[in-house]
Scaffold this motif. Structure first.
Motif, short mmCIF file in Angstrom:
data_model
loop_
_atom_site.label_atom_id
_atom_site.label_comp_id
_atom_site.label_asym_id
_atom_site.label_seq_id
_atom_site.Cartn_x
_atom_site.Cartn_y
_atom_site.Cartn_z
N ARG A 72 25.04 40.92 42.76
CA ARG A 72 26.15 40.66 43.69
C ARG A 72 26.79 41.95 44.18
O ARG A 72 27.51 41.94 45.18
CB ARG A 72 27.21 39.80 42.99
CG ARG A 72 26.71 38.41 42.61
CD ARG A 72 26.58 37.52 43.81
NE ARG A 72 26.14 36.18 43.45
CZ ARG A 72 26.04 35.18 44.32
NH1 ARG A 72 26.36 35.38 45.59
NH2 ARG A 72 25.62 34.00 43.94
N TYR A 73 26.57 43.06 43.45
CA TYR A 73 27.10 44.34 43.93
C TYR A 73 26.01 45.41 44.00
O TYR A 73 26.27 46.60 43.91
CB TYR A 73 28.30 44.81 43.09
CG TYR A 73 28.12 44.75 41.58
CD1 TYR A 73 27.66 45.85 40.86
CD2 TYR A 73 28.46 43.59 40.89
CE1 TYR A 73 27.53 45.80 39.49
CE2 TYR A 73 28.34 43.53 39.50
CZ TYR A 73 27.87 44.64 38.81
OH TYR A 73 27.75 44.58 37.44
N GLY A 74 24.78 44.95 44.18
CA GLY A 74 23.69 45.86 44.52
C GLY A 74 23.15 46.70 43.40
O GLY A 74 22.61 47.78 43.65
N GLU A 75 23.22 46.23 42.15
CA GLU A 75 22.69 46.99 41.01
C GLU A 75 21.64 46.18 40.26
O GLU A 75 21.64 44.94 40.31
CB GLU A 75 23.80 47.39 40.05
CG GLU A 75 24.77 48.42 40.61
CD GLU A 75 25.74 48.93 39.56
OE1 GLU A 75 25.56 48.60 38.35
OE2 GLU A 75 26.67 49.66 39.92
N GLU A 76 20.76 46.91 39.57
CA GLU A 76 19.79 46.26 38.69
C GLU A 76 20.47 45.93 37.35
O GLU A 76 21.43 46.59 36.96
CB GLU A 76 18.61 47.20 38.44
CG GLU A 76 17.76 47.44 39.67
CD GLU A 76 17.10 46.17 40.17
OE1 GLU A 76 16.58 45.40 39.33
OE2 GLU A 76 17.12 45.94 41.39
N MET A 116 37.22 39.08 41.56
CA MET A 116 38.05 39.54 42.68
C MET A 116 37.54 40.87 43.22
O MET A 116 37.45 41.08 44.44
CB MET A 116 39.51 39.68 42.23
CG MET A 116 40.24 38.38 42.02
SD MET A 116 41.89 38.68 41.34
CE MET A 116 42.77 37.23 41.92
N ASN A 117 37.22 41.78 42.32
CA ASN A 117 36.77 43.10 42.73
C ASN A 117 35.44 43.03 43.46
O ASN A 117 35.27 43.63 44.54
CB ASN A 117 36.63 44.00 41.49
CG ASN A 117 36.46 45.46 41.84
OD1 ASN A 117 37.22 46.02 42.62
ND2 ASN A 117 35.45 46.09 41.27
N VAL A 118 34.48 42.28 42.92
CA VAL A 118 33.17 42.17 43.55
C VAL A 118 33.28 41.43 44.89
O VAL A 118 32.60 41.78 45.86
CB VAL A 118 32.18 41.45 42.61
CG1 VAL A 118 30.86 41.15 43.31
CG2 VAL A 118 31.94 42.31 41.37
N ALA A 119 34.16 40.43 44.96
CA ALA A 119 34.34 39.68 46.21
C ALA A 119 34.78 40.59 47.36
O ALA A 119 34.47 40.32 48.52
CB ALA A 119 35.37 38.58 46.01
N GLY A 121 33.90 43.80 47.63
CA GLY A 121 32.97 44.91 47.79
C GLY A 121 32.97 45.92 46.67
O GLY A 121 32.32 46.97 46.78
N GLY A 122 33.66 45.65 45.57
CA GLY A 122 33.71 46.57 44.45
C GLY A 122 32.52 46.41 43.53
O GLY A 122 31.68 45.53 43.69
N THR A 123 32.45 47.29 42.52
CA THR A 123 31.36 47.27 41.54
C THR A 123 31.94 47.22 40.13
O THR A 123 33.14 47.41 39.91
CB THR A 123 30.46 48.50 41.69
OG1 THR A 123 31.23 49.69 41.43
CG2 THR A 123 29.87 48.58 43.09
N LEU A 124 31.04 46.99 39.16
CA LEU A 124 31.44 46.86 37.76
C LEU A 124 30.63 47.78 36.87
O LEU A 124 29.47 48.08 37.17
CB LEU A 124 31.24 45.42 37.28
CG LEU A 124 31.92 44.30 38.05
CD1 LEU A 124 31.53 42.95 37.45
CD2 LEU A 124 33.43 44.47 38.08
N TYR A 125 31.25 48.21 35.77
CA TYR A 125 30.49 48.76 34.66
C TYR A 125 29.87 47.56 33.94
O TYR A 125 30.57 46.65 33.50
CB TYR A 125 31.40 49.53 33.70
CG TYR A 125 32.00 50.78 34.28
CD1 TYR A 125 31.22 51.92 34.46
CD2 TYR A 125 33.34 50.83 34.63
CE1 TYR A 125 31.78 53.09 34.99
CE2 TYR A 125 33.91 51.99 35.16
CZ TYR A 125 33.12 53.11 35.34
OH TYR A 125 33.67 54.24 35.86
N GLN A 126 28.55 47.59 33.78
CA GLN A 126 27.89 46.43 33.17
C GLN A 126 28.04 46.38 31.66
O GLN A 126 27.99 45.30 31.07
CB GLN A 126 26.41 46.43 33.56
CG GLN A 126 26.18 46.19 35.04
CD GLN A 126 24.71 46.01 35.35
OE1 GLN A 126 24.00 45.27 34.66
NE2 GLN A 126 24.24 46.69 36.38
N ASP A 127 28.24 47.53 31.03
CA ASP A 127 28.55 47.57 29.60
C ASP A 127 29.35 48.84 29.35
O ASP A 127 28.83 49.95 29.47
CB ASP A 127 27.29 47.56 28.74
CG ASP A 127 27.63 47.47 27.26
OD1 ASP A 127 27.83 46.34 26.77
OD2 ASP A 127 27.73 48.52 26.60
#
Length: 228
Positions: A72-76, A116-119, A121-127
């Protein structure tokens, strides 16, 4: 009485053709009721159906849950990525974008702030631990209602009316906000710099918190912000 729509959580049922139960942990319902708020549950459904329902609501709650799919935010996927639900992701991202665009008051809790962040256009730390956040125990071992680490407010916001500049929160997450979505500003940060609360600038109330206020009666005032 204001009516709040609440996105549902789910659990898998091994019987009944392996179908899911869509519902909600009662802590959220108790927190909403304590603030004089009525609620209606919103399980995944067609956007056309949601567009019939959402204009009748006074607010929206996005609760905690599993990981957001990094696609959803363009990462593997990271090796430590947990379970994802494409159906829940699609549903909650639609709700978050609707709230942001239509000015519908919204509160996001744990997974909710990440949605909310991804909606936007934001990204996340996956772990967090694997990606360098090792100084703070974000996935605390103590069960509710124990408190974990401190957070510090870094901007004036509705949080300022509820909490001192520095206060303690509980912490049951392994993911977190990385790049912030469009228009989001940080409101509070953990001692290691991880953003723990955000708001959308220019919006009546588009607020996300990384902790679980539904498990802390002294934090139930956060749900009262949905009253406007």
């Amino acid at each position: 009485m204001r009516l709040i729509g609440v996105a549902t959580q789910y659990r898998q049922n091994e019987g009944l053709m392996n179908r899911r139960f869509w519902g909600l942990l009662e802590f959220y319902l108790e927190a909403l009721a304590s603030q004089g708020l009525a609620h209606v549950l919103l399980p995944p459904q067609a956007p056309e159906a949601l567009e019939r329902i959402l204009p009748h609501l006074d607010g929206l709650l996005l609760p905690g849950g599993g990981d957001v799919d990094p696609a959803r935010y363009g990462e593997e996927p990271h090796p430590r990525l947990g379970e994802v639900s494409p159906e829940r992701d699609a549903h909650e991202l639609f709700l978050a974008r609707y709230a942001a665009e239509q000015g519908l008051p919204a509160l996001g809790v744990c997974r909710g702030i990440q949605v909310m962040n991804v909606a936007l256009g934001g990204t996340l730390y996956q772990d967090l631990e694997a990606q360098g956040f090792t100084e703070v125990q974000h996935s605390q071992k103590s069960p509710a209602p124990a408190l974990g680490h401190r957070v510090r407010q870094v901007a004036s916001s509705p949080l300022s009316r509820l909490f001192p500049e520095t206060f303690r929160v509980n912490s049951y997450h392994h993911q977190g906000l990385k790049a912030l979505g469009r228009g989001l500003k940080p409101l509070a940060v953990a001692p290691d710099g991880l953003v723990e609360a955000v708001a959308l600038e220019g919006h009546p109330l588009f607020l996300g918190v990384q902790w679980h206020p539904e498990l802390l009666q002294e934090h139930w005032g956060l749900f009262g912000l949905l009253k406007g």
